[in-house]
Design a protein around this motif. Structure first.
Motif, PDB file in Angstrom:
ATOM      1  N   LEU A  13     -30.534 -27.366  22.318  1.00 44.93           N
ATOM      2  CA  LEU A  13     -29.820 -28.427  21.627  1.00 44.93           C
ATOM      3  C   LEU A  13     -28.569 -28.789  22.405  1.00 44.93           C
ATOM      4  N   HIS A  14     -28.337 -30.072  22.577  1.00 43.74           N
ATOM      5  CA  HIS A  14     -27.152 -30.557  23.280  1.00 43.74           C
ATOM      6  C   HIS A  14     -26.268 -31.303  22.298  1.00 43.74           C
ATOM      7  N   PHE A  15     -25.011 -30.961  22.270  1.00 38.59           N
ATOM      8  CA  PHE A  15     -24.042 -31.681  21.455  1.00 38.59           C
ATOM      9  C   PHE A  15     -22.938 -32.152  22.374  1.00 38.59           C
ATOM     10  N   ARG A  16     -22.582 -33.393  22.224  1.00 36.95           N
ATOM     11  CA  ARG A  16     -21.457 -33.936  22.989  1.00 36.95           C
ATOM     12  C   ARG A  16     -20.606 -34.725  22.015  1.00 36.95           C
ATOM     13  N   LYS A  17     -19.338 -34.392  21.990  1.00 41.26           N
ATOM     14  CA  LYS A  17     -18.435 -35.079  21.085  1.00 41.26           C
ATOM     15  C   LYS A  17     -17.136 -35.343  21.832  1.00 41.26           C
ATOM     16  N   VAL A  18     -16.753 -36.599  21.906  1.00 44.56           N
ATOM     17  CA  VAL A  18     -15.502 -36.972  22.553  1.00 44.56           C
ATOM     18  C   VAL A  18     -14.399 -36.885  21.502  1.00 44.56           C
ATOM     19  N   THR A  37     -21.513 -26.152  11.401  1.00 41.01           N
ATOM     20  CA  THR A  37     -22.503 -26.967  10.696  1.00 41.01           C
ATOM     21  C   THR A  37     -23.859 -26.995  11.391  1.00 41.01           C
ATOM     22  N   ALA A  38     -23.894 -26.773  12.693  1.00 42.76           N
ATOM     23  CA  ALA A  38     -25.158 -26.778  13.433  1.00 42.76           C
ATOM     24  C   ALA A  38     -25.849 -25.424  13.281  1.00 42.76           C
ATOM     25  N   THR A  39     -27.156 -25.440  13.341  1.00 41.97           N
ATOM     26  CA  THR A  39     -27.935 -24.212  13.322  1.00 41.97           C
ATOM     27  C   THR A  39     -28.189 -23.800  14.767  1.00 41.97           C
ATOM     28  N   TYR A  40     -27.696 -22.643  15.134  1.00 43.62           N
ATOM     29  CA  TYR A  40     -27.853 -22.156  16.504  1.00 43.62           C
ATOM     30  C   TYR A  40     -27.723 -20.639  16.504  1.00 43.62           C
ATOM     31  N   ARG A  41     -28.213 -20.023  17.558  1.00 48.46           N
ATOM     32  CA  ARG A  41     -28.028 -18.573  17.716  1.00 48.46           C
ATOM     33  C   ARG A  41     -26.832 -18.299  18.609  1.00 48.46           C
TER      34      ARG A  41
END
Length: 100
Positions: A13-18, A37-41
């Motif tokens: 999963l890639h998240f990019r937030k400026v 809030t994201a589901t990740y390990r």
């Protein structure tokens, strides 16, 4: 047909937030929002310099998210320890300045 020019990895999963602001402390709340809030390990957080990586990891730890930092400017023993901790799931987040 695979797009070899794409930076997206399958299964990752890639998240990019400026986020506006200069100081790390201005940006960490947005990062915490994603990480809570994201589901990740586990996750990598890329930072612009070694000091920022260290500071972000410290702030994440203070917020209850186990994190470590790694940078090409750090001693190899410290980097190896950070990756070993990541592999043992001691850390959920590794704040870094460079690719593996």
């Amino acid at each position: 047909e695979e797009n070899l020019q794409s930076a997206v990895l399958r299964g990752v999963l890639h998240f990019r937030k400026v986020v506006k602001g200069y100081h790390v402390r201005q940006k960490v709340p947005a990062l915490l929002e994603v990480l809570t809030t994201a589901t990740y390990r586990q996750a990598f957080v890329f930072c612009q310099d070694t000091d920022s990586a260290i500071q972000v990891a410290e702030l994440l730890n203070q917020s209850g998210i186990p994190a470590a930092s790694s940078s090409g400017r750090m001693e190899q023993a410290i980097r190896t320890q950070a990756f070993a901790g990541l592999k043992r799931f001691q850390y959920r987040v590794l704040c870094r300045t460079d690719l593996l």
